[in-house]
Design a protein around this motif. Structure first.
Motif, PDB file in Angstrom:
ATOM      1  N   ARG A 143      35.861  27.422  40.498  1.00 52.62           N
ATOM      2  CA  ARG A 143      35.824  28.355  39.367  1.00 52.62           C
ATOM      3  C   ARG A 143      36.825  29.490  39.568  1.00 52.62           C
ATOM      4  O   ARG A 143      37.533  29.879  38.634  1.00 52.62           O
ATOM      5  N   GLN A 144      36.879  30.007  40.771  1.00 53.70           N
ATOM      6  CA  GLN A 144      37.802  31.098  41.055  1.00 53.70           C
ATOM      7  C   GLN A 144      39.254  30.646  40.917  1.00 53.70           C
ATOM      8  O   GLN A 144      40.103  31.383  40.394  1.00 53.70           O
ATOM      9  N   ALA A 145      39.536  29.439  41.385  1.00 47.51           N
ATOM     10  CA  ALA A 145      40.897  28.915  41.299  1.00 47.51           C
ATOM     11  C   ALA A 145      41.320  28.753  39.839  1.00 47.51           C
ATOM     12  O   ALA A 145      42.440  29.135  39.460  1.00 47.51           O
ATOM     13  N   ILE A 146      40.442  28.189  39.006  1.00 43.55           N
ATOM     14  CA  ILE A 146      40.757  28.046  37.577  1.00 43.55           C
ATOM     15  C   ILE A 146      41.006  29.417  36.957  1.00 43.55           C
ATOM     16  O   ILE A 146      41.947  29.607  36.182  1.00 43.55           O
ATOM     17  N   GLY A 147      40.180  30.398  37.319  1.00 44.96           N
ATOM     18  CA  GLY A 147      40.345  31.747  36.784  1.00 44.96           C
ATOM     19  C   GLY A 147      41.666  32.392  37.181  1.00 44.96           C
ATOM     20  O   GLY A 147      42.199  33.219  36.440  1.00 44.96           O
ATOM     21  N   ARG A 148      42.190  32.018  38.341  1.00 49.56           N
ATOM     22  CA  ARG A 148      43.476  32.555  38.802  1.00 49.56           C
ATOM     23  C   ARG A 148      44.663  31.809  38.201  1.00 49.56           C
ATOM     24  O   ARG A 148      45.817  32.199  38.416  1.00 49.56           O
ATOM     25  N   GLY A 149      44.403  30.722  37.514  1.00 50.69           N
ATOM     26  CA  GLY A 149      45.493  29.922  36.987  1.00 50.69           C
ATOM     27  C   GLY A 149      45.975  28.854  37.947  1.00 50.69           C
ATOM     28  O   GLY A 149      47.069  28.302  37.772  1.00 50.69           O
ATOM     29  N   ASP A 150      45.176  28.535  38.967  1.00 51.52           N
ATOM     30  CA  ASP A 150      45.527  27.492  39.922  1.00 51.52           C
ATOM     31  C   ASP A 150      44.963  26.147  39.479  1.00 51.52           C
ATOM     32  O   ASP A 150      44.184  26.061  38.521  1.00 51.52           O
TER      33      ASP A 150
END
Length: 239
Positions: free
Chosen positions: A21-28
């Motif tokens: 979830r954090q990665a998606i939020g960062r644009g990764d």
């Protein structure tokens, strides 16, 4: 090296999903299991992330990724219109291996590539994928492989091809089918005439026969099959 979480292990499931979830939020980018093959995912509304997805696969903007959603409510939000035959298809085959192309809502502020105003949408039949979609919203997802190479059916396959271009790998075990989704084009039903039909662009997890059971004559005939000539009688066709 990007971490790989074995989500079959409860001790790795929660941190893996949180990291994803954090990665998606960062644009990764995130690799995740689906019911067909493994997919590489990006925030559908982050143009930089979508471009990173295309770059990781070695694919150009002329091949925009489909969008995975958590249900038909999101389909209605993304598509300009959901015709009744498409509603029947969704009821029959979602969640599952059917990707449906429709005209996109013109108000959407995203850039998936050269879509010509359309969007390809699917609801996967995989618990991990659906849980992530519920929390992140729609994800641009393409098969987790380099262009021209067979689609990954395990997280390790995906990692060997995509490496550190992906921030997080979620391992849900081998793909259930290993067969890519069937893709249909239903754009002609929106604003088309009474004779508008749905076309199969790629045969896959949902068979043409299964589609015919739902759509009947609304499915365009298989172009590989020569249609019989009409019976015009012994005197031949009229001028």
């Amino acid at each position: 090296m990007a971490p790989l979480y074995d989500c079959r292990d409860e001790a790795q499931l929660l941190p893996g999903m949180r990291h994803a979830r954090q990665a998606i939020g960062r644009g990764d980018l995130v690799v995740l299991p689906t019911d067909t093959v493994y997919g590489v995912a990006a925030d559908a509304f982050n143009a930089r992330a979508v471009q990173a997805l295309l770059d990781a696969k070695g694919r150009g903007r002329q091949s925009p990724p489909p969008v995975l959603v958590a249900g038909i409510t999101t389909l209605r939000a993304l598509a300009a219109e959901v015709p009744e035959p498409v509603e029947r298809l969704v009821e029959a085959f979602w969640p599952g291996g059917l990707t449906i192309i429709l005209p996109a809502q013109p108000s959407l502020s995203w850039d998936l590539g050269e879509t010509n105003g359309t969007v390809a949408v699917r609801m996967p039949d995989n618990r991990l994928a659906l849980e992530l979609l519920e929390e992140t919203g729609p994800l641009a997802v393409s098969s987790a492989n380099l262009t021209g190479v067979a689609a990954a059916v395990t997280a390790a396959d995906a990692q060997s091809m995509l490496g550190d271009s992906v921030a997080v790998y979620l391992d849900g075990g081998p793909s259930r089918t290993g067969i890519a989704s069937t893709i249909i084009d239903a754009t002609a039903l929106v604003g088309g005439g009474e004779d508008a039909r749905i076309r199969v662009l790629r045969e896959g997890a949902v068979s043409r026969e299964a589609l015919v059971e739902i759509l009947g004559d609304m499915l365009e005939p298989d172009p590989r099959i020569i249609q019989p000539a009409p019976d015009v009688g012994s005197e031949g066709p009229a001028a």
